[in-house]
Design an enzyme around this catalytic site. Structure first.
Site, PDB file in Angstrom:
ATOM      1  N   TYR A 329       0.851  -1.202   0.000  1.00  0.00           N
ATOM      2  CA  TYR A 329       0.000   0.000   0.000  1.00  0.00           C
ATOM      3  C   TYR A 329       0.884   1.247   0.000  1.00  0.00           C
ATOM      4  CZ  TYR A 329      -4.045   2.883   1.481  1.00  0.00           C
ATOM      5  OH  TYR A 329      -5.057   3.815   1.562  1.00  0.00           O
ATOM      6  N   CYS A 330       0.646   2.152  -0.970  1.00  0.00           N
ATOM      7  CA  CYS A 330       1.333   3.441  -1.044  1.00  0.00           C
ATOM      8  C   CYS A 330       2.852   3.232  -1.057  1.00  0.00           C
ATOM      9  CB  CYS A 330       0.881   4.331   0.113  1.00  0.00           C
ATOM     10  SG  CYS A 330       1.496   6.027   0.059  1.00  0.00           S
ATOM     11  N   LEU A 331       3.567   3.796  -0.098  1.00  0.00           N
ATOM     12  CA  LEU A 331       5.017   3.615  -0.034  1.00  0.00           C
ATOM     13  C   LEU A 331       5.372   2.141   0.143  1.00  0.00           C
ATOM     14  CD1 LEU A 331       7.905   4.618   0.157  1.00  0.00           C
ATOM     15  CD2 LEU A 331       7.445   5.371   2.493  1.00  0.00           C
ATOM     16  N   GLY A 333       3.865  -0.176  -1.342  1.00  0.00           N
ATOM     17  CA  GLY A 333       3.831  -0.698  -2.702  1.00  0.00           C
ATOM     18  C   GLY A 333       5.097  -0.381  -3.474  1.00  0.00           C
TER      19      GLY A 333
END
Length: 593
Positions: A329-331, A333
């Site tokens: 998720y986000c960073l 990812g």
């Protein structure tokens, strides 16, 4: 004595209480000014270099001065709209039933009926709307400026305009005076008490929610499980199965370390983690340590080695399964993408599928946050981290993101708490958002420079991590991308560019709403729906134009997709039944640091 209903409003007025509250409010205001003056004398460095924004705005102004025709047309349009406004306002003051502009009906900031109770308030709102349109028109005049300067100037001008909204000031906000009348001035006292409470250590930290309304592990992060692994950087949580049979391959979730992991485990009715467990996944999640000065040395490579790679090894020890599915998720990812490339370089095929939630791997168009990211501002941020003891405080990063949505994330709370004197409402999502984390300087500097400034992650072999050249195009793992249409942190068109970097089978899905709500879109609500298009060879606009809309949450689509890579059904695995023993129960110890 009984009082008539028609006089209820006047009889509740108590001049003695009002006077006492006004005196108390004056004392509180004096105390605030003393604290503020002291804070200004010892003002710390700011995480946002406003001088860069100001210089860009000056370039815009000089550029505009070279275009007198554009300026003349905008001035004339403003004069005409103002002249029409004052004609309408004068007519209404004379008793005619005429509308005064349309600003109050089109802007939710001015929808309270008190803004329409007299011509003066209506005229003030419409005058502000006219001025806003005037500035927006001129800000769009960007010929002759670099994109970087144009974006900075537009952001700076917009921030100024939003700060000047009449609802942001007690004197011009009729809602404030209505509340003062209703409470005999108690709202003024309460508002200033809120202001003093939030003004701590020389900084105003606006509470978006009641931070005492939730307890981690009791009200949020409540899905049952246990910590089964711990090192200097992570705790690994394994969740208790809720089905007799589970999917053979475990699911490892890699959340961002900009915030804490329980965004994916807020409450029972919106927990992605709980729902994944219920679908038969053996779910593991990384809970990142909240670093301090002692961890200032932790690098991006450490987050790879002690984070994702260590977690994968631990999952195998806990379950006996070498292969697994990974969701970032986000960073988290971004790190997951780097991890996949590293594993590919090492001929390690243990990840059978990878899911990216609102994640960027291509940083060519990072969105609105780019106004804070250039060489000069990153250097200033590095200096700030060094002064802070080797880390970036979470409140600094949160302030930058809030400034990107100042109308909703700053001024709306400013009005509610300090002008109207209301208590903050309990809201799980905002509680999580306020539970900020720190960034170690070594990692954060590397991340900002190599990803945001130089966009090296998407370039083959531009990065070397733990001795391996990183090439995303070499990854063979099937990929699932879910992005959000209104995401201002990871803009969906940029995440789409990232999805196109991969040459492995890739499914791109676009959900509704923003960076958080678009991802935390529970399957039992199906609030925002999603779009799917199997063809990723076109640009983002063409992709969306030809995409198929589903009213269901993307969770359903993802679970169907990931089931193809999850193996057969096996007996449910209990925490501690493998080679790793239980260390402590959820939510663990790192999340409360």
């Amino acid at each position: 004595m009984a009082k008539s209903s028609e006089n209820d409003e006047t009889t509740t007025f108590d001049p003695v209480k009002l006077q006492a509250n006004l005196i108390k409010a004056g004392e509180l205001w004096k105390e605030f000014n003393q604290r503020y003056a002291e804070a200004e004398r010892n003002k710390p460095s700011s995480p946002v270099d406003s001088s860069a924004l100001q210089r860009a705005t000056m370039k815009w102004a000089f550029n505009l001065a070279k275009k007198p025709e554009t300026l003349f047309q905008a001035n004339m349009a403003l004069m005409n709209s103002q002249a029409q406004l004052w004609q309408q306002a004068t007519a209404k003051m004379m008793g005619l039933d005429v509308p005064v502009g349309d600003g109050a009906s089109s802007d939710r900031r001015f929808r309270d009926p008190s803004w329409q109770e007299n011509a003066a308030s209506e005229a003030l709102v419409q005058s502000y709307q006219n001025f806003s349109s005037y500035v927006a028109t001129l800000a769009d005049e960007q010929d002759g400026l670099s994109k970087d300067d144009a974006d900075k100037a537009k952001f700076y001008l917009n921030s100024i305009v939003e700060s000047l909204a009449p609802n942001n000031f007690a004197m011009t906000n009729p809602q404030v005076w209505k509340k003062v009348k209703e409470t005999n001035g108690e709202s003024l006292v309460k508002g200033l008490e809120n202001l003093l409470y939030d003004f701590q250590d020389g900084e105003l930290r606006i509470r978006m929610t009641d931070t005492h309304a939730f307890e981690i592990g009791k009200d949020v992060a409540t899905t049952p499980g246990n910590v089964v692994f711990r090192n200097e950087l992570i705790e690994l949580i394994q969740y208790t199965p809720s089905t007799a049979k589970v999917r053979q391959r475990p699911l490892l979730i890699v959340p961002p370390w900009i915030n804490k992991y329980y965004i994916l485990d807020l409450r029972e009715n919106n927990s992605y983690i709980k729902w994944a467990v219920e679908q038969g996944h053996t779910v593991f999640v990384i809970s990142w340590r909240n670093p301090g000065t002692e961890q200032r040395h932790l690098s991006f490579e450490d987050y790879l080695e002690q984070g994702t790679l260590a977690a994968m090894d631990a999952v195998e020890q806990a379950t006996g399964e070498r292969q697994l599915n990974v969701t970032g998720y986000c960073l988290g990812g971004t790190l997951t993408a780097a991890t996949l490339a590293y594993l590919t370089a090492k001929n390690d095929d243990r990840v059978t599928s990878a899911t990216f939630l609102a994640s960027m791997v291509d940083f060519s168009e990072p969105g609105e946050i780019s106004v804070f990211l250039d060489e000069e501002q990153v250097s200033a941020l590095e200096k700030l981290m060094d002064q802070n003891g080797g880390y970036l405080d979470g409140k600094n990063m949160g302030a930058a993101f809030n400034m990107l949505r100042s109308k909703d994330l700053i001024w709306s709370f400013f009005i509610e708490l300090y002008l109207l004197g209301n208590d903050p409402m309990p809201f799980d999502l905002l509680f999580w958002n306020s539970d900020s984390t720190r960034m170690p300087e070594a990692m954060h500097s590397y991340y900002l420079r190599n990803m945001y400034l130089e966009n090296k992650l998407r370039e083959p072999n531009a990065l070397n991590l733990l001795g391996a050249d990183i090439d995303l195009s070499s990854i063979k793992t099937p990929i699932y991308f879910i992005s959000a249409s209104e995401d201002h942190i990871a803009p969906w068109k940029t995440t789409y560019l990232g999805a196109q970097v991969f040459t492995s089978p890739t499914r791109f899905v676009l959900g509704g709403s923003g960076h958080i709500a678009g991802i935390v879109n529970p399957a039992n609500r199906n609030k925002y729906g999603h779009w799917v298009n199997e063809d990723l060879t076109t640009d983002a606009d063409s992709w969306l134009e030809n995409a198929q809309k589903s009213d269901l949450s993307w969770w359903h689509d993802w679970d169907q997709w990931v089931s193809e890579f999850s193996g057969k059904k096996v007996a449910a695995r209990k925490e501690g039944s493998g080679k790793l023993k239980v260390l402590c129960a959820t939510p663990g110890t790192y999340v409360v640091e």
